[in-house]
Design an enzyme around this catalytic site. Structure first.
Site, mmCIF file in Angstrom:
data_model
loop_
_atom_site.group_PDB
_atom_site.id
_atom_site.type_symbol
_atom_site.label_atom_id
_atom_site.label_comp_id
_atom_site.label_asym_id
_atom_site.label_seq_id
_atom_site.Cartn_x
_atom_site.Cartn_y
_atom_site.Cartn_z
ATOM 1 N N ARG A 75 6.977 -5.514 -12.451
ATOM 2 C CA ARG A 75 6.379 -6.430 -11.665
ATOM 3 C C ARG A 75 4.819 -6.253 -11.935
ATOM 4 O O ARG A 75 4.115 -7.336 -12.302
ATOM 5 C CB ARG A 75 6.559 -6.280 -10.324
ATOM 6 C CG ARG A 75 8.002 -7.331 -9.958
ATOM 7 C CD ARG A 75 8.365 -6.887 -8.528
ATOM 8 N NE ARG A 75 8.942 -5.382 -8.781
ATOM 9 C CZ ARG A 75 9.880 -5.137 -9.346
ATOM 10 N NH1 ARG A 75 10.874 -5.864 -9.836
ATOM 11 N NH2 ARG A 75 10.459 -3.787 -9.545
ATOM 12 N N ARG A 126 -2.138 2.365 -14.799
ATOM 13 C CA ARG A 126 -1.236 2.875 -14.047
ATOM 14 C C ARG A 126 -0.993 4.261 -14.556
ATOM 15 O O ARG A 126 -0.897 4.324 -15.810
ATOM 16 C CB ARG A 126 0.421 2.068 -13.890
ATOM 17 C CG ARG A 126 1.312 3.249 -13.182
ATOM 18 C CD ARG A 126 2.513 2.352 -12.799
ATOM 19 N NE ARG A 126 2.421 1.613 -11.838
ATOM 20 C CZ ARG A 126 3.216 0.961 -11.082
ATOM 21 N NH1 ARG A 126 4.486 0.988 -11.563
ATOM 22 N NH2 ARG A 126 2.947 0.006 -10.021
ATOM 23 N N LYS A 146 -0.455 13.699 -28.248
ATOM 24 C CA LYS A 146 -1.114 14.783 -28.904
ATOM 25 C C LYS A 146 -2.181 15.707 -27.862
ATOM 26 O O LYS A 146 -2.692 16.173 -28.630
ATOM 27 C CB LYS A 146 -1.923 14.043 -30.159
ATOM 28 C CG LYS A 146 -0.965 13.137 -31.267
ATOM 29 C CD LYS A 146 -2.007 12.658 -32.225
ATOM 30 C CE LYS A 146 -1.231 11.378 -32.640
ATOM 31 N NZ LYS A 146 -2.220 10.606 -33.478
#
Lengths: 152, 310
Positions: B57, B107, B86
């Site tokens: 969402r 996020r 990496k």
């Protein structure tokens, strides 16, 4: 005649009015005894004074800088720092927490980004109370419970 | 009120009147969010959508919001395809995104990551969830949903249910709802009670929350039931999780005790907390709530980085 338990020092720093029982932690914060430190250090604990019991630390031939003083304020907010030169007190001030503590305390939250070794940041805390000392991580906002144990 | 170029890391970055303004502005965005009207306030702007953790969402609604406003989106939903793999630092990844975009949504699994990102980016940072930390746009869309369904937040009796200890987004929600004068009831297993510092914060706004384990009683006079998932990944100890998972389940039987106009909210995803049969009842507003992420995020994007207002 009153016997002095600790002799006056000629040059160095006297940290007075340390919260009783915290002297050992103060030494730890100052890195004393360190492998490179040859200073003579005297510690008095539970000394009676007008305001109750206190600890005192005397460090010969070492003048504390501001960075070290800030660290002490985290565990001994009422401590005073006396700089001694030739048996005279040339500077005296009470420790005071700044509004921000940078690079001194590690965040207690293991998943806080400030604990990631690859990130180019120092730990940073905002002081929410100076006495008793309470700090909050600038990044994750967590408040460490035992500040003394988190000192880097 | 100036939102231009501001970072949104925590709900506390906004004052009450600013939150109020965002909620009112979000209402204006609804026809645009539905595609009934067209907007181009983000025309020529690029949003970097950096999702280091799974999301349905939040990511889709941010991307939808940017597209609905006429802007474009770059980014990733899987950090495995980036240089993070990496060993690149978050700070460096942010510097790159900053160079390629006008606004950044992030996020990340670690708490404090959005605050760190804000230090390294000149473009505004919108926190779309930092670990068990903050999720301010979720908080705003939750408030928006209550306003849309109940006209206002003030005076409503709102039950927050589930993991109130580790689920830190409910901490921000409790803060915001008390700021707006809601009556709060915290229902959780004994071991997952709302932390006392959150309760103290509510009291500073004159709200005295009730903490209980008895959902059946709490639901009787509730206007809003806000259900959260007990998140396994937030528990430090698997045994503790196993003891509490499945403690509460919202089903038709429980809802016999509820008022007719009770609304049930959930930030989703749900697992077993709400029986799917509840979806058909007028109580269920969680899918509307998920849609509300679009107008709220449109409002924020537009206020922070939009060329002009709608």
């Amino acid at each position: 005649m009153k016997e002095l338990k600790i002799q006056p020092i000629r040059n160095g720093t006297v940290i007075d009015h340390i919260t009783a029982g915290q002297a050992v932690k103060v030494l730890h914060i100052l890195g004393i005894p360190g492998s490179t430190s040859s200073s003579i250090v005297s510690v008095a604990m539970n000394v009676r004074s007008r305001i109750g019991r206190k600890d005192i630390v005397k460090v010969e031939n070492r003048e504390l800088d501001r960075h070290e003083v800030d660290k002490i304020a985290l565990i001994a907010p009422k401590a005073t720092i006396n700089i001694i030169r030739n048996y005279e007190v040339v500077e005296k001030h009470r420790v005071e927490l700044p509004d921000e503590i940078v690079g001194i305390v590690r965040c207690s939250n293991p998943t806080c980004i400030s604990n990631s070794p690859q990130e180019p940041v120092k730990s940073k805390f905002l002081v929410i109370s100076k006495d008793p000392p309470r700090i909050k991580c600038y990044y994750c906002e967590r408040e460490p419970e035992d500040i003394a144990e988190r000192i880097i | 009120m100036d939102f231009r170029n501001r970072d949104v890391v925590s709900i506390k970055d906004f004052s009450k009147s600013e939150m109020d303004y965002i909620l009112r502005y979000a209402k204006k965005m609804i026809p645009y969010a539905r595609g009934e009207r067209h907007a181009d306030v983000m025309h020529g702007k690029i949003l970097a959508s950096l999702f280091f953790e799974p999301s349905t969402r939040t990511r889709l609604s941010f991307e939808c919001a940017m597209n609905r406003l006429g802007g474009r989106v770059i980014g990733f939903a899987d950090p495995g395809a980036t240089s993070q793999r990496k060993g690149e630092s978050l700070a460096d990844t942010i510097r790159m995104a900053d160079a390629y975009s006008d606004i950044i949504v992030i996020r990340h699994p670690q708490e404090g990551s959005a605050r760190l990102a804000a230090e390294f980016a000149a473009s505004p940072i919108l926190n779309a969830g930092d670990g068990a930390g903050r999720h301010p746009t979720q908080c705003l869309l939750d408030m928006f949903t209550i306003v849309m369904e109940k006209k206002r937040i003030k005076g409503n009796r709102i039950v927050l249910l589930g993991d109130l200890k580790y689920g830190r987004t409910v901490h921000s929600l409790a803060y915001a709802l008390s700021l707006f004068g809601a009556e709060l009831v915290f229902v959780s297993p004994e071991s997952l009670r709302m932390p006392k510092e959150v309760i103290e914060e509510c009291r500073e706004f004159g709200v005295d929350p009730v903490s209980t384990s008895n959902l059946e009683r709490a639901i009787r006079d509730a206007d809003v039931l806000y259900v959260t998932r007990i998140q396994k990944e937030r528990f430090p100890d698997a045994a503790e999780y196993n003891r509490v998972v499945g403690t509460y389940r919202i089903d038709a039987d429980l809802l016999r005790h509820a008022r007719e106009d009770l609304i049930i909210m959930h930030p989703l995803p749900r697992v077993t907390e709400i029986d799917p049969e509840v979806d058909k009842t007028p109580h269920a507003v969680y899918f509307k709530q998920a849609f509300n992420g679009v107008p709220v995020r449109m409002a924020l994007l537009s206020l922070i980085a939009g060329g002009r207002k709608i």
